[in-house]
Design an enzyme around this catalytic site. Sequence first.
Site, PDB file in Angstrom:
ATOM      1  N   ASP A 310       0.863  -1.169   0.000  1.00  9.78           N
ATOM      2  CA  ASP A 310       0.000   0.000   0.000  1.00  9.78           C
ATOM      3  C   ASP A 310       0.909   1.232   0.000  1.00  9.78           C
ATOM      4  OD1 ASP A 310      -2.115   1.736   0.068  1.00  9.78           O
ATOM      5  OD2 ASP A 310      -3.191   0.734   1.691  1.00  9.78           O
TER       6      ASP A 310
HETATM    7  C1  BGC Z   1      -5.089   3.190   0.366  1.00 10.76           C
HETATM    8  C2  BGC Z   1      -5.371   2.135  -0.675  1.00 10.76           C
HETATM    9  C3  BGC Z   1      -5.309   2.735  -2.052  1.00 10.76           C
HETATM   10  C4  BGC Z   1      -3.961   3.399  -2.249  1.00 10.76           C
HETATM   11  C5  BGC Z   1      -3.792   4.043  -3.608  1.00 10.76           C
HETATM   12  C6  BGC Z   1      -3.802   3.940   0.048  1.00 10.76           C
HETATM   13  O1  BGC Z   1      -3.563   4.986   0.922  1.00 10.76           O
HETATM   14  O2  BGC Z   1      -5.006   2.587   1.637  1.00 10.76           O
HETATM   15  O3  BGC Z   1      -6.635   1.548  -0.446  1.00 10.76           O
HETATM   16  O4  BGC Z   1      -5.523   1.754  -3.013  1.00 10.76           O
HETATM   17  O5  BGC Z   1      -3.790   4.409  -1.267  1.00 10.76           O
HETATM   18  O6  BGC Z   1      -4.600   5.145  -3.753  1.00 10.76           O
END
Ligand code: BGC
Length: 760
Positions: A310
């Site tokens: 993530d």
């Molecule tokens: C979130 C994810 C997301 C990613 C990209 C992260 O901060 O937890 O769910 O897919 O950002 O935007």
Amino acid sequence: MRYFRFFFIVVVLFLVVNCRPPADQVYQDPHLRQADSLLQLLSLEEKAGQMTNIGLTALTEGPFWNDYDTLVLDTAKLRHFLLDNHVGSIQNKGIYPPSKEEWHRLVKQIQDFVASKAKHNIPVIFGMDAVHGANYTAGSTLFPHQIGLAASWNPDLVRTTGKITAYEMRASSLSWNYAPVLDVSMQPLWGRIFETFGEDTHMHNVMGKAFVEGMQGASVSDTTSVAACLKHFVGYGTPFSGKDRTPAYIPEHYLRQYYIEPFRHAIDAGALTVMLNSGSVNGIPGHADEYLITDVLKGELGLKGFVLSDWEDVGRLVTVHRVAKDAREAAKIAVMAGLDMSMVPYDASFANDVVDLVNSGEIPMSRIDDAVRRILYVKFKMGLFDASYHDPAGYDMFGSEEFAQRSYEAALESITLLKNKDDILPLEHGANILISGPAADALTALNGPWSRTWAGDDPTYDDPGKKTFLQAMQSAYGQHRVTYTPGTDYEGDVEDKEHLLQKASQADVIFLALGERPATEKPSDILELNLPENQTELVRRLHESGKPIVLVLLQGRPRVIREIEPLAEAILMAYWPGHEGGEALASLISGKSNPSSKLPYTWPRYSGSLYTYQHKGSERLGQTFEMDGFNPQWEFGYGLSYTSFHYDDLVLSDDTIGSNETLTLSVRLTNTGDHAGKEVVQLYLRDMIASITPDDRKLIAFDKVFLEPAQSKTLTFTVEYDDLKFVDIDNRWVAERGEFQVMIGGKPENLLIESFYLYK
Ligand code: BGC
């Protein structure tokens, strides 16, 4: 010397055998064969680049976080990232949502740059959070969020949402979706619960599979399909504190029973990529957990594609979790745990660390090859080498009326009627209506977060032609019948009481659209589960008018409303229903449609009593030692209709079941009211005695059935031997002999029950 040579040959053979997938696997799957051949041509630096994912705005003019109103690619940055550092993956957008034409221009420019200048012409894989429609493309169709889709208990709507999302993403030249979210959430405080399918595992199994099937279609390489990225493996949805990205403490047997299963079902349905949990489970950060990533996800669940971090989460192993002393050590821990691609996303430092770690012998090349083979495999499987962008002109259904209609249908089935005293709803035409509340006249209040922008709270990006709740009510009841006063904001001052009462004096009914300001991730953390005081005060002030009040709740979480619930005659929970949510609410309120939704989570009555429907017997034990401690406002599976349904004639094919046998259950369902309607039929199982304290009950099947007034239908379900199983203390799925109960119905407080026995 001879021994040394022999030893050397054995080591080489070992590496050859162990660093490549088994030959039969490679040769059976042409995409794996292609990936493997290409892999042999890559240098270490090129491999490390494939493992790196950066944000789009790392490639555009200006700083990473900028509020430019155009996205202009910067050639020097393209060269730095895509050529010098061989970066193979890009994601996300800037502040504003580009049109599909602009997406096409951006993606084409990037892919053409790589194709014309990079040595191996490996297309970039572009990721996007299209979590309720292609929400980051201007003019796309916006659907209810996952929690609303779960509340519909209708997997067909989820499949359709996935299908249209994929179509509109491909129309935007985007082909990799960071969805669905499969985080079973037993924590109503957690701000991202709205992105999930709620608190039940079976619901996630069914809906997650439907979402993946809809999105990926017959093949992920189809020009109307995209690849799913399941998130966030695993345990992210139940943080102990309720705050985003904080620790969860989940024993392995519960991880396996409740949280891992949805990922298994979605992988079996063909999902190829998975994003990790930003938080930690049992003290181990999701990005450092070799057992869960390598043994469970890739081994047991058989993930064929790759594992993505993530946002910035390799770095957070240093800055937040403190399991690594610097970025280099964090990269080593994560990659050795099984991470294949890091969402860095600001720079190429991760790639440099990987190169260094391999050169120093701290990460074996076999691990890098495994990661890159997986990434290339997905790129081949997605057809990116054949077409890495598409002409948006070929997608004439994008943003169409027909797609909006599908979103409307989903919204209609997602909105839960929680209270309807004296059948005040449906409300007849001709009534004078006062509408108030912070969510009444805002499209952002219908779409929630991940809508055009990340937070989804900026009306600058409102789509023209879509109706707010207020506007939809004015269309349904007539402009002159509906008056409006804001009342209050999500938090802050409340309008003067005299003014409110004067407004109310001209109305027959008051509708109050209340809820949460759209927010996700850390900004969605709250200190208090009660609905904010200013909003409850608005209800109190208007209640003094003596006019009936209908609450319309637009929010992700079940906020505590114990004190104002008695002041309302009717309550509708709309979650974040999407662009057609205003119209759907007006349709349900006016009786043009009949509510058919049921809660996908338990609605707490007190913020100090957060239980889920699975709860244990000890959670029923109250302060006076009566079994009255489980006392939510509304139960999981609860929801009203304008008609009534009756269940009878429950017949179980046998009163005993043996190993690997199946029981058949039939029940008669009758529409006993005077409206046509859909009923959610819920089938639960209760294990009476077990070696691990059994749950109160667990959902094992559900169906949604349409009946005309007075119509009856006999429904048939099966109870499989596997349904009887739970994960025991040794982490094995077992069914233990003894008594079980099947429980069926549409009202959790009123289920038909029948017992049977398992003898082994
Ligand atoms: C979130 C994810 C997301 C990613 C990209 C992260 O901060 O937890 O769910 O897919 O950002 O935007």
